[in-house]
Design an enzyme around this catalytic site. Structure first.
Site, mmCIF file in Angstrom:
data_model
loop_
_atom_site.group_PDB
_atom_site.id
_atom_site.type_symbol
_atom_site.label_atom_id
_atom_site.label_comp_id
_atom_site.label_asym_id
_atom_site.label_seq_id
_atom_site.Cartn_x
_atom_site.Cartn_y
_atom_site.Cartn_z
ATOM 1 N N SER A 15 33.613 99.355 104.805
ATOM 2 C CA SER A 15 33.410 98.259 103.858
ATOM 3 C C SER A 15 33.127 98.754 102.449
ATOM 4 O O SER A 15 32.303 99.649 102.243
ATOM 5 C CB SER A 15 32.231 97.407 104.359
ATOM 6 O OG SER A 15 31.634 96.685 103.307
ATOM 7 N N GLY A 16 33.773 98.133 101.469
ATOM 8 C CA GLY A 16 33.459 98.420 100.078
ATOM 9 C C GLY A 16 32.066 97.951 99.715
ATOM 10 O O GLY A 16 31.363 98.601 98.935
ATOM 11 N N CYS A 18 32.350 90.138 95.428
ATOM 12 C CA CYS A 18 32.301 89.979 96.881
ATOM 13 C C CYS A 18 32.939 88.642 97.219
ATOM 14 O O CYS A 18 32.793 87.666 96.475
ATOM 15 C CB CYS A 18 30.845 90.022 97.341
ATOM 16 S SG CYS A 18 30.567 89.375 99.008
ATOM 17 N N HIS A 67 32.111 86.365 98.959
ATOM 18 C CA HIS A 67 31.184 85.253 99.137
ATOM 19 C C HIS A 67 30.275 85.065 97.926
ATOM 20 O O HIS A 67 29.189 84.512 98.027
ATOM 21 C CB HIS A 67 30.386 85.456 100.430
ATOM 22 C CG HIS A 67 31.283 85.530 101.626
ATOM 23 N ND1 HIS A 67 31.654 86.733 102.203
ATOM 24 C CD2 HIS A 67 31.943 84.571 102.315
ATOM 25 C CE1 HIS A 67 32.485 86.493 103.205
ATOM 26 N NE2 HIS A 67 32.677 85.201 103.294
ATOM 27 N N ARG A 110 44.709 90.554 101.349
ATOM 28 C CA ARG A 110 43.631 89.563 101.374
ATOM 29 C C ARG A 110 43.813 88.598 100.211
ATOM 30 O O ARG A 110 44.131 89.009 99.104
ATOM 31 C CB ARG A 110 42.279 90.261 101.264
ATOM 32 C CG ARG A 110 41.122 89.325 100.929
ATOM 33 C CD ARG A 110 39.799 90.042 100.924
ATOM 34 N NE ARG A 110 38.886 89.503 99.930
ATOM 35 C CZ ARG A 110 37.646 89.945 99.713
ATOM 36 N NH1 ARG A 110 37.170 90.935 100.447
ATOM 37 N NH2 ARG A 110 36.900 89.419 98.767
ATOM 38 N N SER A 150 32.000 87.195 108.815
ATOM 39 C CA SER A 150 31.053 87.679 107.810
ATOM 40 C C SER A 150 29.583 87.418 108.133
ATOM 41 O O SER A 150 29.222 86.337 108.596
ATOM 42 C CB SER A 150 31.368 87.028 106.462
ATOM 43 O OG SER A 150 30.440 87.442 105.487
ATOM 44 N N THR A 184 32.032 92.613 108.442
ATOM 45 C CA THR A 184 32.047 93.581 107.346
ATOM 46 C C THR A 184 30.791 94.435 107.286
ATOM 47 O O THR A 184 30.857 95.645 107.091
ATOM 48 C CB THR A 184 32.214 92.853 106.003
ATOM 49 O OG1 THR A 184 31.351 91.710 105.994
ATOM 50 C CG2 THR A 184 33.649 92.407 105.801
#
Length: 548
Positions: free
Chosen positions: A106-107, A215, A217, A252, A436, A468
């Site tokens: 994950s970034g 992000c 979210h 994505r 998530s 993630t």
């Protein structure tokens, strides 16, 4: 003076062309495999081969990518899913390997825990672009090491006794976060090159603008035009082709919750861009500049913008047309609305074409101004949603291996709508889903639904699913629990919360010296010294004998 014998000898052009033609044919044969049956390449094999050097390098990424593709092909065909989560470090990757067939990097996790600048921060992709590839390399080297260690252990035991030993596939394919590509197309290509060199089997890249990336979210997401993101996907495939890797590319889209877009240049985006439908307002940017010149700041400026937006009655163009029909004096309003929708829905037509259709049907111009609501940064306002995401996914599909729509909630109905929308055009398109931790799973659904959610999504074609940040959260949870207990009851906390459960559950790290490869390294040393070593790490006196 002696002749310079170090000068490269002249290359025979005929032989050079012969080798080039042979390699081109090899690439064409590679591309004819069923692996690429849906892949569109706007470049030729000749262009790819001409970008390669003379020394052919075999990358481990290629073997891992083939393995990942086989997993996803199988899962998609069976309407099943491979599911995993974000891995933080080598201990975690070895434990995941026992139970899960892929690994995610994950970034977000890398930004907070592993930036190559050592400066942590939120998921804004403002860390050096070597950060996530370095984490992939960190984990992949661990995978290779534990695979070697296990093989040595197994081959040191007679064949009839090996069934008692673990035989874990440590080489689980790694899928990593490429954010927005960290810049222009050459940056995307260099990033892809790094991922391949570090051992990634696949990467995902999102359609946000690089300078404002958030992000998935967070608020304030800015999209790039569809074609700009397609160019990124093509850049990834081209770089992988140059390096001879089957690297998987996951597209994505953040269009479900995005509110801004950089430009109106791509007509495929036009239907989702918002415009002012109030002809009496001056452009927002002009109004804000005047207010600033008058000395207004902060909350005052925000109030002015909020008031303008309330009066602007922002709509998509299609909504504006239907609103005019509904409020006008048309005897055949229902028929007009149906005709307009039939003419534009799902057609990816430009705003100019949509205006012409509306004018022909209604006999009047529709006031719609997408320039006046532009933000101070120059961005256009956008109304995202599942329909916007489907529109983008359909455009991305020929250039990627799987598609992921980032969403606000774990909404099965929305996931189904997206899957049906994509599969109506691209029935073989593999889908990915972010399970998530930003969602409140307790309020989103009951425990029974939580247990079946992955399987239900898999039936829709979501063949790769991932949490993630589960690595981050599980680490935080056990760290908090242990630190709290340790502060109160000392070594009893370690015994009860860590060591005893490790032993009871057969967690191999309880013998951490062996897990770390001490026995393997001893064998290397003995191999070099003729079979005897007085300094063997696992010799007489090692405390790990207590655990036999």
């Amino acid at each position: 003076m002696a002749a310079n014998n170090m000068v490269n000898p002249a290359v025979d052009p005929a032989l050079e062309d012969e080798l080039f033609a042979k390699e081109v044919e090899e690439v064409k044969k590679w591309w004819s495999d069923s692996r690429w049956r849906q892949t569109k390449r706007p470049f030729t094999a000749e262009q790819i081969v001409s970008k390669r050097g003379n020394l052919k390098i075999e990358y481990a990424s290629n073997a891992q990518a083939k393995k990942l593709w086989k997993i996803l092909e199988d899962r998609f065909a069976k309407r099943d899913a491979s599911y995993t989560y974000g891995c933080l470090e080598p201990t975690m990757v070895t434990q995941m390997a026992k139970y899960l067939d892929t690994v995610y990097v994950s970034g977000w996790q890398s930004s907070s825990t592993a930036s190559s600048s050592d400066e942590p921060g939120p998921d804004l992709a403002d860390y050096p672009y070597t950060t996530v590839p370095n984490k992939v390399g960190h984990l992949f080297m661990a995978q290779l090491f534990h695979d070697r260690k296990q093989r040595q252990e197994r081959l040191s035991v007679p064949k009839d006794q090996r069934e008692k030993l673990a035989n874990i596939d440590y080489l689980r394919p790694i899928v990593a976060d490429a954010d927005t590509g960290h810049g222009g197309l050459t940056a995307v290509m260099k990033l892809t090159k790094l991922f391949i060199e570090k051992g990634a089997a696949g990467i995902h890249i999102e359609d946000q603008a690089p300078g404002t990336k958030k992000c998935g979210h967070m608020a304030g997401k800015v999209l790039v035009p569809i074609q700009e993101h397609i160019n990124r996907l093509v850049a990834i495939r081209a770089q992988a082709d140059i390096m001879g890797s089957d690297l998987l590319c996951i597209a994505r889209t953040d269009a479900e919750a995005a509110t801004l877009i950089t430009t109106t240049i791509d007509p495929r985006d036009h239907a989702f861009i918002l415009g002012c439908t109030n002809p009496d307002l001056e452009p927002l940017a002009d109004l804000m500049m005047k207010a600033e010149a008058e000395g207004k700041t902060g909350a005052q400026l925000q109030a002015i913008e909020d008031d303008w937006l309330a009066k602007a009655d922002l709509k998509r163009f299609d909504e504006a047309v239907l609103d005019v029909i509904a409020k006008g004096k048309f005897s055949n309003a229902k028929d007009l609305a149906a005709k307009y929708q039939a003419a534009v829905k799902g057609k990816q037509i430009s705003n100019r074409e949509a205006r012409a259709i509306a004018r022909q049907l209604l006999g009047q111009e529709i006031f719609f101004d997408w320039e006046s609501p532009r933000t101070r940064e120059g961005y256009y306002r956008l109304k995202g949603g599942c329909d916007c995401s489907i529109n983008r996914a359909i455009s991305y599909a020929p250039y990627c291996d799987a598609i992921w729509m980032e969403s606000k909630l774990p909404d099965y109905a929305q996931a189904e709508e997206f899957a049906k929308g994509v599969h109506a055009v691209w029935p073989e398109q593999k889908l990915a889903y972010n399970l998530s931790p930003s969602f409140n799973w307790k309020t989103a659904m009951g425990r029974d639904d939580q247990e079946t959610y992955i399987r239900r999504l898999a039936k829709l074609g979501y063949c790769w699913q991932f949490i993630t940040l589960a690595g981050l959260h599980t680490t935080a949870l056990i760290s908090d629990q242990f630190a709290k207990a340790y502060s109160k009851i000392g070594m009893r906390a370690y015994g009860e919360l860590v060591q005893e459960p490790e032993i009871d559950n057969g967690v191999d790290v309880v013998k951490h010296q062996k897990w770390s490869g001490a026995t393997y390294v001893d064998e290397l040393q003995k191999m070099v010294t003729g079979g005897v070593s007085s300094t063997a790490a696992m010799g007489k006196g090692v405390t790990e004998d207590q655990f036999h």
